[in-house]
Each structure stands twice: as C-alpha cells, then as structure tokens.
Design an enzyme around this catalytic site. Structure first.
Site, PDB file in Angstrom:
ATOM      1  N   LYS A 198       0.813  -1.231   0.000  1.00 21.80           N
ATOM      2  CA  LYS A 198       0.000   0.000   0.000  1.00 21.80           C
ATOM      3  C   LYS A 198       0.833   1.261   0.000  1.00 21.80           C
ATOM      4  O   LYS A 198       0.342   2.336  -0.323  1.00 21.80           O
ATOM      5  CB  LYS A 198      -0.961   0.012   1.197  1.00 21.80           C
ATOM      6  CG  LYS A 198      -2.005  -1.071   1.087  1.00 21.80           C
ATOM      7  CD  LYS A 198      -3.267  -0.720   1.819  1.00 21.80           C
ATOM      8  CE  LYS A 198      -4.327  -1.752   1.456  1.00 21.80           C
ATOM      9  NZ  LYS A 198      -5.638  -1.425   1.858  1.00 21.80           N
ATOM     10  N   LYS A 222      -4.444 -11.829  -6.301  1.00 19.73           N
ATOM     11  CA  LYS A 222      -5.658 -12.143  -5.533  1.00 19.73           C
ATOM     12  C   LYS A 222      -6.821 -11.260  -6.024  1.00 19.73           C
ATOM     13  O   LYS A 222      -6.592 -10.139  -6.519  1.00 19.73           O
ATOM     14  CB  LYS A 222      -5.427 -11.969  -4.033  1.00 19.73           C
ATOM     15  CG  LYS A 222      -5.308 -10.541  -3.570  1.00 19.73           C
ATOM     16  CD  LYS A 222      -5.469 -10.457  -2.050  1.00 19.73           C
ATOM     17  CE  LYS A 222      -5.502  -8.999  -1.655  1.00 19.73           C
ATOM     18  NZ  LYS A 222      -5.775  -8.684  -0.299  1.00 19.73           N
ATOM     19  N   LYS A 238     -10.782  -5.796  -3.910  1.00 21.12           N
ATOM     20  CA  LYS A 238     -11.743  -4.700  -4.077  1.00 21.12           C
ATOM     21  C   LYS A 238     -11.099  -3.571  -4.868  1.00 21.12           C
ATOM     22  O   LYS A 238     -11.759  -2.852  -5.597  1.00 21.12           O
ATOM     23  CB  LYS A 238     -12.097  -4.071  -2.717  1.00 21.12           C
ATOM     24  CG  LYS A 238     -12.498  -5.009  -1.633  1.00 21.12           C
ATOM     25  CD  LYS A 238     -12.723  -4.242  -0.321  1.00 21.12           C
ATOM     26  CE  LYS A 238     -12.731  -5.207   0.850  1.00 21.12           C
ATOM     27  NZ  LYS A 238     -13.073  -4.672   2.132  1.00 21.12           N
TER      28      LYS A 238
HETATM   29  P1  TYM Z   1     -10.445  -6.770   4.635  1.00 22.93           P
HETATM   30  O1  TYM Z   1     -11.731  -6.085   4.623  1.00 22.93           O
HETATM   31  O2  TYM Z   1      -9.329  -6.204   3.830  1.00 22.93           O
HETATM   32  O3  TYM Z   1     -10.640  -8.237   4.177  1.00 22.93           O
HETATM   33  C1  TYM Z   1     -11.648  -9.005   4.781  1.00 22.93           C
HETATM   34  C2  TYM Z   1     -11.305 -10.474   4.714  1.00 22.93           C
HETATM   35  O4  TYM Z   1     -11.310 -10.933   3.377  1.00 22.93           O
HETATM   36  C3  TYM Z   1     -10.151 -11.707   3.129  1.00 22.93           C
HETATM   37  N1  TYM Z   1      -9.814 -11.626   1.712  1.00 22.93           N
HETATM   38  C4  TYM Z   1      -9.665 -12.693   0.915  1.00 22.93           C
HETATM   39  N2  TYM Z   1      -9.748 -14.002   1.165  1.00 22.93           N
HETATM   40  C5  TYM Z   1      -9.562 -14.834   0.123  1.00 22.93           C
HETATM   41  N3  TYM Z   1      -9.301 -14.435  -1.145  1.00 22.93           N
HETATM   42  C6  TYM Z   1      -9.203 -13.122  -1.435  1.00 22.93           C
HETATM   43  N4  TYM Z   1      -8.966 -12.731  -2.671  1.00 22.93           N
HETATM   44  C7  TYM Z   1      -9.399 -12.182  -0.382  1.00 22.93           C
HETATM   45  N5  TYM Z   1      -9.397 -10.828  -0.315  1.00 22.93           N
HETATM   46  C8  TYM Z   1      -9.653 -10.508   0.963  1.00 22.93           C
HETATM   47  C9  TYM Z   1      -9.103 -11.067   4.029  1.00 22.93           C
HETATM   48  O5  TYM Z   1      -8.035 -11.945   4.272  1.00 22.93           O
HETATM   49  C10 TYM Z   1      -9.902 -10.782   5.248  1.00 22.93           C
HETATM   50  O6  TYM Z   1     -10.002 -11.928   6.073  1.00 22.93           O
HETATM   51  N6  TYM Z   1      -7.401  -6.894   8.438  1.00 22.93           N
HETATM   52  C11 TYM Z   1      -8.717  -7.437   8.135  1.00 22.93           C
HETATM   53  C12 TYM Z   1      -9.783  -6.748   8.944  1.00 22.93           C
HETATM   54  C13 TYM Z   1      -9.563  -6.859  10.417  1.00 22.93           C
HETATM   55  C14 TYM Z   1      -9.552  -8.068  11.174  1.00 22.93           C
HETATM   56  C15 TYM Z   1      -9.243  -7.701  12.502  1.00 22.93           C
HETATM   57  C16 TYM Z   1      -9.785  -9.399  10.842  1.00 22.93           C
HETATM   58  C17 TYM Z   1      -9.271  -5.852  11.289  1.00 22.93           C
HETATM   59  N7  TYM Z   1      -9.079  -6.377  12.534  1.00 22.93           N
HETATM   60  C18 TYM Z   1      -9.145  -8.669  13.530  1.00 22.93           C
HETATM   61  C19 TYM Z   1      -9.692 -10.349  11.873  1.00 22.93           C
HETATM   62  C20 TYM Z   1      -9.359  -9.987  13.174  1.00 22.93           C
HETATM   63  C21 TYM Z   1      -8.926  -7.369   6.625  1.00 22.93           C
HETATM   64  O7  TYM Z   1      -8.084  -7.787   5.886  1.00 22.93           O
HETATM   65  O8  TYM Z   1     -10.053  -6.846   6.144  1.00 22.93           O
END
Ligand code: TYM
Length: 339
Positions: free
Chosen positions: A118, A206, A209
C-alpha cells in the site's frame, strides 16, 4: 488452548465486499459460528476504524449495517454466544492499540507485506496504514481469541499478533491467549491451506476490491447473471487438463477452489470429480451455475433482512464486548502502572 476457544473476525467496510472476502473470511466464519457457538464465544465485528484509513465518505454507517446483514444472509444462526459490535464503539481497542505500539517495533511493521504494497511508490504514507496491524492485534488479543477466520493475505498479521502477545506475556506475565498458528487456523477451518481467491482475469493476483477491472472480481451486489458471465470469461491456460496446480494453472485451480467453497465440499472431492477432464468449458459452466445460484439465493435473503435486526444485535453485542474488553484493558493498564 482453551477448551472452548473464542472465534473472532472482522471485514472492513470501506467498499463493497468481493467474492474473495466472502469465501475467504465471511462464509468460513458463518460455518464455524454455526458449528461452535453452542460452546464457544463468536465475535463478529466491523473494523470501522480500519475502514477510515483509505477512505472517508458519507456511506460508512449504511455500509456497517449492510455488511453485518451479509452474515445473516449467508446463514448465520444468531444465538446468545454470537456477538456483533463496531470496533469504534468499544474504545478499549484504540487504548490497547496505543499500549501495544509501545512494545511493537518499526522494523517488524516495516516488514508487513500489506504495508509495503500500500505504501510502495507513494511520497507520503498515512501512519494509519503503518499501524494497521497493531490495531488488528488489539482487536484479537482483547478477547483472547484463538481462531480468526481470515484469508491467506492476513496470515502475516496473525503471526504479528502472536509475536506481540508473546512478547507482552514474557515481559509482564501471562495476560493474553495467543491466536492459533496460521496452520492450525487452516485446519480448524477444514481447509488445506490459507484461502486466496484469485482475480478472474489475472489469476496470478488475488481478487481485490481495489482492482479497477470489474471483470476480474465478483461483487456480492453483482447480478447473478453478470457474475456467471465473469466466470465464463475467466482466464485459464493452454495445458488442457483440469488439475489443481496454483503455480502453473492458477485460473483453473481458482475455479476448483470457488466450486469447493461455495458448495461446502472438500477441495479434494472437487478435484477428484474433475480429474481427467480436458474441456475447461464444462468446469466453467458448472462454477458459473454454482455462483449464479448462490448469489440469487444470497441476495434474496439479504433483501428480506430489516435494519432493526442488526441494530438489536449491536446493542447486546456492544454491551458484551465492552465488558470483556474493559476487563482485559484494566489488567493491562495495571501492569503498565496506568491504574
Ligand atoms: P479486509 O476487509 O481487507 O478483508 C476481509 C477479509 O477478506 C479476506 N480476503 C480474501 N480471502 C480470500 N481471497 C481473497 N482474494 C481475499 N481478499 C480478501 C481477508 O483476508 C480478510 O479476512 N485486516 C482485516 C480486517 C480486520 C480483522 C481484525 C480481521 C481488522 N481487525 C481482527 C480479523 C481480526 C482485513 O483484511 O479486512
């Protein structure tokens, strides 16, 4: 490990949710919650503070409510052990984040792949992006959570959480339960390894979004027909053999993975069903149908859920979360001489 480990996850709401988010984290969470919430505590929260890092707009409140409905539309069966809450409504998250900042090092945060991705090529980078994983560690450690259904891209942050928790326990005495290793997490989720759904057009990457190309990603708001079309036009390869090989055949392997997760079938069973097949069109057709059926059903259920259901769950969930988190925070503050 606790006999009835706490399970916890969060999904950011700074934009819509992709099929990658859904299959990598949301659906596994729903399945684990339904399986374990008779005994385990299950925390489903909206990391709204993480969501304002990339973007600030007037949609946040509506997105929060909408995103929590996703869990219900995906089949979550509410029960008193399942808790919905917003990160910013539990101030202990920010408090513990600050304290963990005092034991985390610049070096370890600099090594985080998400931060590197990022920040690369930018002249100026927000501190929020740098500190993201420390707030995430606070989200997890406050509740002694052991299992954290997340996609493979977040495993490095789980490792960091383990390291910070361990460092804290060594310096100040046993305070936090460490989350399970990524390998144990995958086993608990009944998958061979971490889930990474690939971009349909560019399967080396991957599904994300932030990818500007709409054909590479399926959003949960896509019409079922357009999602099916995207699957039909997914990039594959010229090898001409259906087999699971993420390195040489990422496009085909991605389709097998999607088919397995959407239908809740073991990946190995899906691989065996398609072994020996030489026509990619048949597999695409099947995955397109599965995706179309799933989305039609999901969207129908989503439309039927009233906002009031989510607000009610948030009310009880936030009372619970504040109780648990404040008890842990007070313990930590005492150890630092703050109380
Ligand atoms: P975020 O919103 O970026 O992603 C949410 C979840 O989606 C998973 N993910 C995927 N899994 C499989 N294939 C993909 N292409 C793909 N793209 C996204 C991410 O791994 C994630 O699980 N950091 C977290 C949010 C968060 C969180 C936490 C999670 C904040 N605090 C504490 C667990 C525990 C996140 O990546 O959000």
């Amino acid at each position: 490990m606790n006999k009835h480990p706490t399970i916890l996850t969060g999904i950011r709401v700074n934009s819509e949710i992709t099929l990658g988010n859904f299959l990598g984290a949301l659906l596994p969470m729903v399945r684990l919650a339904n399986q374990h919430s008779d005994k385990s505590q299950v925390n489903i929260f909206v990391p709204d503070l993480h969501s304002i890092i990339d973007q600030v707009d007037g949609e946040l409140q509506a997105n929060i409510i909408h995103s929590l409905k996703y869990y219900l539309a995906a089949g979550l069966e509410p029960n008193p052990n399942i808790h919905f809450y917003r990160q910013s409504r539990v101030p202990a998250h920010s408090e513990l984040c600050w304290i963990l900042n005092c034991i985390a090092t610049m070096g370890e945060l600099n090594r985080m792949t998400q931060y590197k991705d990022k920040s690369s090529g930018k002249d100026s980078v927000d501190v929020g992006i740098f500190d993201y994983p420390v707030l995430m560690a606070a989200d997890i450690l406050l509740y002694d959570a052991a299992y954290i259904p997340v996609g493979e891209d977040q495993f490095q942050h789980i490792e960091l959480t383990r390291r910070l928790g361990e460092r804290f326990n060594k310096r100040f005495g046993e305070t936090f339960v460490l989350p399970a290793t990524p390998k144990a997490q995958a086993e608990f989720m009944h998958v061979d390894e971490g889930i990474r759904i690939r971009d349909l057009q560019n399967p080396e990457k991957k599904m994300s979004k932030s990818n500007p190309s709409p054909n590479g990603k399926i959003m949960l708001s896509d019409t079922p027909e357009s999602a099916a079309k995207k699957i039909m036009s997914a990039t594959t390869d010229s090898i001409g053999k259906v087999q699971f090989d993420m390195f040489n055949q990422p496009g085909i392997s991605n389709l097998l993975q999607i088919e397995s997760l959407i239908n809740n079938l073991p990946l190995q069973d899906v691989i065996s069903t398609w072994a020996g097949e030489t026509h990619y069109g048949d597999l695409k057709q099947k995955v397109a149908e599965s995706t179309q059926t799933f989305l039609a059903d999901f969207q129908e259920k989503l439309a039927a859920i009233d906002d009031s259901v989510v607000y009610e769950l948030l009310e009880t969930g936030e009372t619970y979360a504040n109780q648990v988190a404040n008890t842990k925070l007070a313990k930590v503050q005492k150890l630092f001489g703050l109380r």
